[in-house]
Design a protein around this motif. Structure first.
Motif, PDB file in Angstrom:
ATOM      1  N   CYS A  23       0.857  -1.182   0.000  1.00 54.75           N
ATOM      2  CA  CYS A  23       0.000   0.000   0.000  1.00 54.75           C
ATOM      3  C   CYS A  23       0.894   1.233   0.000  1.00 54.75           C
ATOM      4  CB  CYS A  23      -0.892  -0.004   1.235  1.00 54.75           C
ATOM      5  SG  CYS A  23      -1.928   1.467   1.379  1.00 54.75           S
ATOM      6  N   ALA A  24       0.623   2.140  -0.918  1.00 55.30           N
ATOM      7  CA  ALA A  24       1.387   3.380  -0.993  1.00 55.30           C
ATOM      8  C   ALA A  24       0.430   4.559  -1.029  1.00 55.30           C
ATOM      9  CB  ALA A  24       2.270   3.375  -2.246  1.00 55.30           C
ATOM     10  N   GLN A  25       0.738   5.590  -0.219  1.00 57.18           N
ATOM     11  CA  GLN A  25      -0.093   6.804  -0.224  1.00 57.18           C
ATOM     12  C   GLN A  25       0.803   8.023  -0.420  1.00 57.18           C
ATOM     13  OE1 GLN A  25      -0.101   9.192   2.491  1.00 57.18           O
ATOM     14  NE2 GLN A  25       0.912   8.031   4.115  1.00 57.18           N
ATOM     15  N   ASP A  26       0.279   8.980  -1.164  1.00 57.34           N
ATOM     16  CA  ASP A  26       1.069  10.166  -1.492  1.00 57.34           C
ATOM     17  C   ASP A  26       0.496  11.421  -0.845  1.00 57.34           C
ATOM     18  OD1 ASP A  26      -0.220  10.611  -4.920  1.00 57.34           O
ATOM     19  OD2 ASP A  26      -1.203  10.600  -2.960  1.00 57.34           O
ATOM     20  N   MET A  27      -0.245  11.254   0.247  1.00 53.93           N
ATOM     21  CA  MET A  27      -0.896  12.379   0.919  1.00 53.93           C
ATOM     22  C   MET A  27      -0.192  12.758   2.222  1.00 53.93           C
ATOM     23  SD  MET A  27      -4.815  11.172   0.174  1.00 53.93           S
ATOM     24  CE  MET A  27      -4.452   9.467   0.533  1.00 53.93           C
ATOM     25  N   ASN A  28       0.942  12.127   2.498  1.00 54.54           N
ATOM     26  CA  ASN A  28       1.717  12.392   3.713  1.00 54.54           C
ATOM     27  C   ASN A  28       0.921  12.088   4.989  1.00 54.54           C
ATOM     28  OD1 ASN A  28       4.273  13.148   4.727  1.00 54.54           O
ATOM     29  ND2 ASN A  28       3.488  15.162   5.314  1.00 54.54           N
ATOM     30  N   ALA A  56       0.660  -1.855  14.911  1.00 55.57           N
ATOM     31  CA  ALA A  56      -0.126  -2.372  16.026  1.00 55.57           C
ATOM     32  C   ALA A  56      -1.148  -3.356  15.486  1.00 55.57           C
ATOM     33  CB  ALA A  56      -0.820  -1.230  16.767  1.00 55.57           C
ATOM     34  N   LYS A  57      -1.566  -4.270  16.352  1.00 55.48           N
ATOM     35  CA  LYS A  57      -2.536  -5.281  15.949  1.00 55.48           C
ATOM     36  C   LYS A  57      -3.947  -4.726  15.999  1.00 55.48           C
ATOM     37  CE  LYS A  57       0.209  -9.206  17.586  1.00 55.48           C
ATOM     38  NZ  LYS A  57       0.258 -10.376  18.509  1.00 55.48           N
ATOM     39  N   GLY A  58      -4.741  -5.178  15.054  1.00 51.66           N
ATOM     40  CA  GLY A  58      -6.150  -4.835  15.047  1.00 51.66           C
ATOM     41  C   GLY A  58      -6.986  -5.975  15.576  1.00 51.66           C
ATOM     42  N   GLU A  59      -8.153  -6.113  15.000  1.00 52.84           N
ATOM     43  CA  GLU A  59      -9.133  -7.102  15.460  1.00 52.84           C
ATOM     44  C   GLU A  59      -8.783  -8.520  15.047  1.00 52.84           C
ATOM     45  OE1 GLU A  59     -12.954  -6.289  13.785  1.00 52.84           O
ATOM     46  OE2 GLU A  59     -13.922  -8.048  14.663  1.00 52.84           O
ATOM     47  N   VAL A  60      -8.209  -8.692  13.829  1.00 47.84           N
ATOM     48  CA  VAL A  60      -7.938 -10.028  13.279  1.00 47.84           C
ATOM     49  C   VAL A  60      -6.506 -10.121  12.754  1.00 47.84           C
ATOM     50  CG1 VAL A  60     -10.326 -10.654  12.764  1.00 47.84           C
ATOM     51  CG2 VAL A  60      -9.032  -9.287  11.110  1.00 47.84           C
ATOM     52  N   PRO A  61      -5.493 -10.051  13.617  1.00 51.73           N
ATOM     53  CA  PRO A  61      -4.100  -9.997  13.158  1.00 51.73           C
ATOM     54  C   PRO A  61      -3.442 -11.338  12.852  1.00 51.73           C
ATOM     55  CG  PRO A  61      -4.169  -9.832  15.530  1.00 51.73           C
ATOM     56  CD  PRO A  61      -5.600  -9.894  15.065  1.00 51.73           C
ATOM     57  N   ASP A  62      -4.046 -12.439  13.330  1.00 52.85           N
ATOM     58  CA  ASP A  62      -3.378 -13.731  13.220  1.00 52.85           C
ATOM     59  C   ASP A  62      -3.178 -14.148  11.767  1.00 52.85           C
ATOM     60  OD1 ASP A  62      -5.034 -15.141  16.158  1.00 52.85           O
ATOM     61  OD2 ASP A  62      -3.333 -13.776  15.948  1.00 52.85           O
ATOM     62  N   GLY A  63      -1.941 -14.579  11.471  1.00 52.36           N
ATOM     63  CA  GLY A  63      -1.619 -15.027  10.121  1.00 52.36           C
ATOM     64  C   GLY A  63      -1.097 -13.924   9.225  1.00 52.36           C
ATOM     65  N   TYR A  64      -1.024 -12.707   9.751  1.00 50.57           N
ATOM     66  CA  TYR A  64      -0.560 -11.551   8.978  1.00 50.57           C
ATOM     67  C   TYR A  64       0.573 -10.831   9.710  1.00 50.57           C
ATOM     68  CZ  TYR A  64      -5.293 -12.031   7.019  1.00 50.57           C
ATOM     69  OH  TYR A  64      -6.460 -12.507   6.455  1.00 50.57           O
ATOM     70  N   ASN A  65       1.463 -10.218   8.930  1.00 49.34           N
ATOM     71  CA  ASN A  65       2.460  -9.333   9.518  1.00 49.34           C
ATOM     72  C   ASN A  65       2.514  -8.068   8.678  1.00 49.34           C
ATOM     73  OD1 ASN A  65       4.709  -9.686   7.371  1.00 49.34           O
ATOM     74  ND2 ASN A  65       4.248 -11.776   7.988  1.00 49.34           N
ATOM     75  N   VAL A  66       2.993  -6.998   9.274  1.00 50.20           N
ATOM     76  CA  VAL A  66       3.024  -5.705   8.585  1.00 50.20           C
ATOM     77  C   VAL A  66       4.344  -5.002   8.873  1.00 50.20           C
ATOM     78  CG1 VAL A  66       0.532  -5.244   8.475  1.00 50.20           C
ATOM     79  CG2 VAL A  66       1.826  -4.639  10.529  1.00 50.20           C
ATOM     80  N   SER A  67       4.661  -4.060   7.998  1.00 45.19           N
ATOM     81  CA  SER A  67       5.818  -3.201   8.241  1.00 45.19           C
ATOM     82  C   SER A  67       5.550  -1.823   7.665  1.00 45.19           C
ATOM     83  CB  SER A  67       7.086  -3.798   7.631  1.00 45.19           C
ATOM     84  OG  SER A  67       6.990  -3.877   6.230  1.00 45.19           O
ATOM     85  N   ARG A  68       6.105  -0.810   8.332  1.00 40.30           N
ATOM     86  CA  ARG A  68       5.954   0.591   7.904  1.00 40.30           C
ATOM     87  C   ARG A  68       7.334   1.245   8.005  1.00 40.30           C
ATOM     88  NH1 ARG A  68       1.935   4.870   9.183  1.00 40.30           N
ATOM     89  NH2 ARG A  68       2.257   6.403   7.521  1.00 40.30           N
ATOM     90  N   LEU A  69       8.202   0.837   7.107  1.00 37.21           N
ATOM     91  CA  LEU A  69       9.577   1.342   7.117  1.00 37.21           C
ATOM     92  C   LEU A  69       9.646   2.768   6.584  1.00 37.21           C
ATOM     93  CD1 LEU A  69      11.501  -1.843   5.939  1.00 37.21           C
ATOM     94  CD2 LEU A  69      11.097  -1.033   8.274  1.00 37.21           C
TER      95      LEU A  69
END
Lengths: 112, 109
Positions: A23-28, A56-69
């Motif tokens: 996911c990429a956003q250009d709105m800062n 941070a984890k939401g309601e259904v995080p199991d089986g997923y990982n995320v990164s915001r480098l």
């Protein structure tokens, strides 16, 4: 102005395979979210980020990982895909925690 | 638990008025949002209510009663392009959005 862009738009996986949604956003925007949408259910929050380097984890995080480098990118990873993860995934961003969300076009994932 | 209720489906006639209700039970309240989602597309923002009363925006209006845990979205002069799902979402005390399952609105000529 592209807004929020998700890639890929469609993907078919076999059980056990891994993949990453970008996911990429250009709105800062500071805040970014990953949701899944399933028939007959409301949007469910998987993970979210309140700024670069945070997740941070939401309601259904199991089986997923995320990164915001980087502030503009929020990646969602599936380590070992399962049929239960067949869904439409939406990324969203906002500048304020009480602000309107701007959504990407969605990524339709099928796990066989 | 936290819960958002809205009708699954509604049908209305082109040119008419329709009211889509949303009731909620959440841990705290920091605002209520309405989004529109056309089939196969992303949700788009329609309205935000944090105080009681009616907010009007063109053909669309949204009402909130915090004491009753109730909101409605009012669509006037319905057009065929208004055929979509309408999603109600409440922001709880932790600033997390709780989403309803959505109301599919079908507009008939």
């Amino acid at each position: 102005n592209a807004g929020v862009t998700q890639t890929p738009k469609f993907r078919v996986l076999k059980t056990g395979q891994s993949m990453t949604l970008l996911c990429a956003q250009d709105m800062n925007h500071e805040y970014m979210y990953w949701y899944r949408q399933d028939p007959g259910m409301g949007l469910r929050l998987i993970h979210y980020s309140v700024g670069e380097g945070t997740t941070a984890k939401g309601e259904v995080p199991d089986g997923y990982n995320v990164s915001r480098l980087k502030k503009q990118n929020f990646l969602l990873g599936l380590e070992s895909a399962a049929p239960s993860q067949t869904s439409v995934y939406f990324c969203a961003s906002t500048q304020l925690d009480t602000g309107e969300l701007f959504f990407g076009e969605g990524s339709r994932l099928t796990v066989l | 638990g936290q819960n958002i209720d809205q009708p699954t489906e509604m049908t209305a006639t082109e040119g008419a008025i329709v009211q889509i209700n949303c009731t909620y039970q959440t841990s705290g309240f920091n605002g209520l949002f309405w989004y529109q989602q056309h089939a196969g597309e992303a949700p788009t923002f329609l309205s935000y209510n944090v105080l009681d009363g009616l907010e009007e925006k063109g053909r669309f209006s949204s009402f909130l009663s915090r004491s009753k845990g109730y909101s409605y979205l009012l669509l006037k002069e319905l057009q065929m392009k208004d055929s979509a799902s309408y999603l109600c979402a409440v922001m709880d005390s932790n600033y997390q959005l709780i989403w309803g399952a959505g109301t599919k609105l079908i507009i008939k000529p």
